[in-house]
Design an enzyme around this catalytic site. Structure first.
Site, short mmCIF file in Angstrom:
data_model
loop_
_atom_site.label_atom_id
_atom_site.label_comp_id
_atom_site.label_asym_id
_atom_site.label_seq_id
_atom_site.Cartn_x
_atom_site.Cartn_y
_atom_site.Cartn_z
N SER A 97 0.63 -1.23 0.23
CA SER A 97 -0.05 0.38 -0.12
C SER A 97 0.84 0.98 -0.21
CB SER A 97 -1.04 0.14 0.80
OG SER A 97 -1.84 -1.20 0.81
N LYS A 171 -6.88 1.13 -3.07
CA LYS A 171 -7.29 1.03 -1.20
C LYS A 171 -6.93 1.92 -0.24
CE LYS A 171 -5.35 -1.78 1.06
NZ LYS A 171 -4.05 -2.48 1.38
#
Length: 298
Positions: A97, A171
């Protein structure tokens, strides 16, 4: 399906190891890997992977580089090593991420070298990583996505989200929502404990209602049995919350609910719970409500 790919994998932690396990089992490709933890390398070899002690050799010999790394520094370093030692036509899949602005910058660096970069973060925690049912959000060039989709499908359900950085942006949306949901779950069960009602009964009575869902099914039983074994650490989720805040600032907007989530996670960090599972967010509410939530199993 192209079984001639040589896949290199970096980062075999709580999420990375079950992810690469599924790639080895299902892709039909040779998978080479590196992790700084010797035990992880040993386990990787035992499941059919090829552990390589010098990571540069992986960048040189593999035409698909996958990574599941914890920090921006390690993400950037790995991508730049893949560019330095790789060949035109290679593909980098970053399952970590990252902040969208960072991945966009790395995308341009890779493109100049004739290498494709996909930002392909995942969601679902350790249980879904093991099951191979992760949500996978992939940004970058659609042609590249289609080329390696079969690899991503080994780990879960990939969706093409658009251009570079869009996977990581998606995300961030996912994790701001998930963080708020986790905070609400923790607060709700602290409320239930303070009110003196049975937590297991509360779970059974609510799991099929609007509150229910995969996250509820996974996390509430952990709260009830005081299990903070990390399936997804607060530290990792907090990093995404900070990335979301930073990106929102660049867009000129506020995220007030996310601010509350961050305050709870900051409290956990200050009190030594940052490397525990997200279920440890309940400790904030235990402190504020002066209540003990759940009971450890014998």
């Amino acid at each position: 399906m192209n079984k001639n790919y040589k896949i290199g994998f970096f980062g075999m932690g709580v999420m990375g190891f079950p992810m690469v396990s599924n790639v080895i089992k299902k892709s039909g490709c040779e998978v080479y890997g590196y992790d700084i933890v010797p035990e992880k390398m040993k386990a990787f070899g035992e499941i059919g992977g090829h552990p390589i002690e010098n990571p540069d050799e992986i960048y040189k010999t593999c035409n698909v580089i996958m990574q599941m790394l914890p920090t921006h520094e390690t993400i950037k370093n790995s991508v730049r090593q893949a560019i330095k030692f790789g060949k035109p036509g290679n593909i980098i899949i970053d399952c970590s991420s990252a902040a969208p602005n960072i991945i966009k910058e790395l995308y341009e660096e890779a493109k100049e070298a004739g290498i494709s970069l996909l930002d392909s973060p995942v969601s679902g925690g350790n249980p879904m990583a093991k099951a191979g049912t992760l949500a996978i959000m992939t940004g970058g060039d659609e042609e590249t996505f289609e080329e390696v989709k079969f690899i991503l499908e080994c780990m879960g359900n990939p969706v093409y989200t658009g251009g570079p950085g869009s996977g990581d942006t998606t995300k961030l949306v996912n994790n701001t929502i998930g963080g708020a949901y986790l905070a609400a779950i923790a607060e709700g069960y602290a409320f239930a404990a303070k009110a003196g009602i049975d937590l297991k009964t509360t779970f059974e009575a609510t799991r099929c209602g609007f509150a229910g869902g995969p996250l509820y099914e996974n996390k509430v039983p952990m709260i009830i049995r005081k299990d903070y074994t990390p399936g997804a650490r607060i530290a990792v989720h907090r990093k995404d919350i900070l990335n979301a805040k930073q990106y929102a600032h660049s867009l000129g907007i506020d995220l007030p609910v996310t601010d509350v989530t961050l305050r709870i996670m900051d409290w956990d960090k200050d009190h030594g719970y940052i490397d525990e599972d997200q279920t440890a967010m309940v400790k904030y509410f235990e402190d504020k409500m002066n209540v003990d939530v759940g009971k450890k199993e014998d």
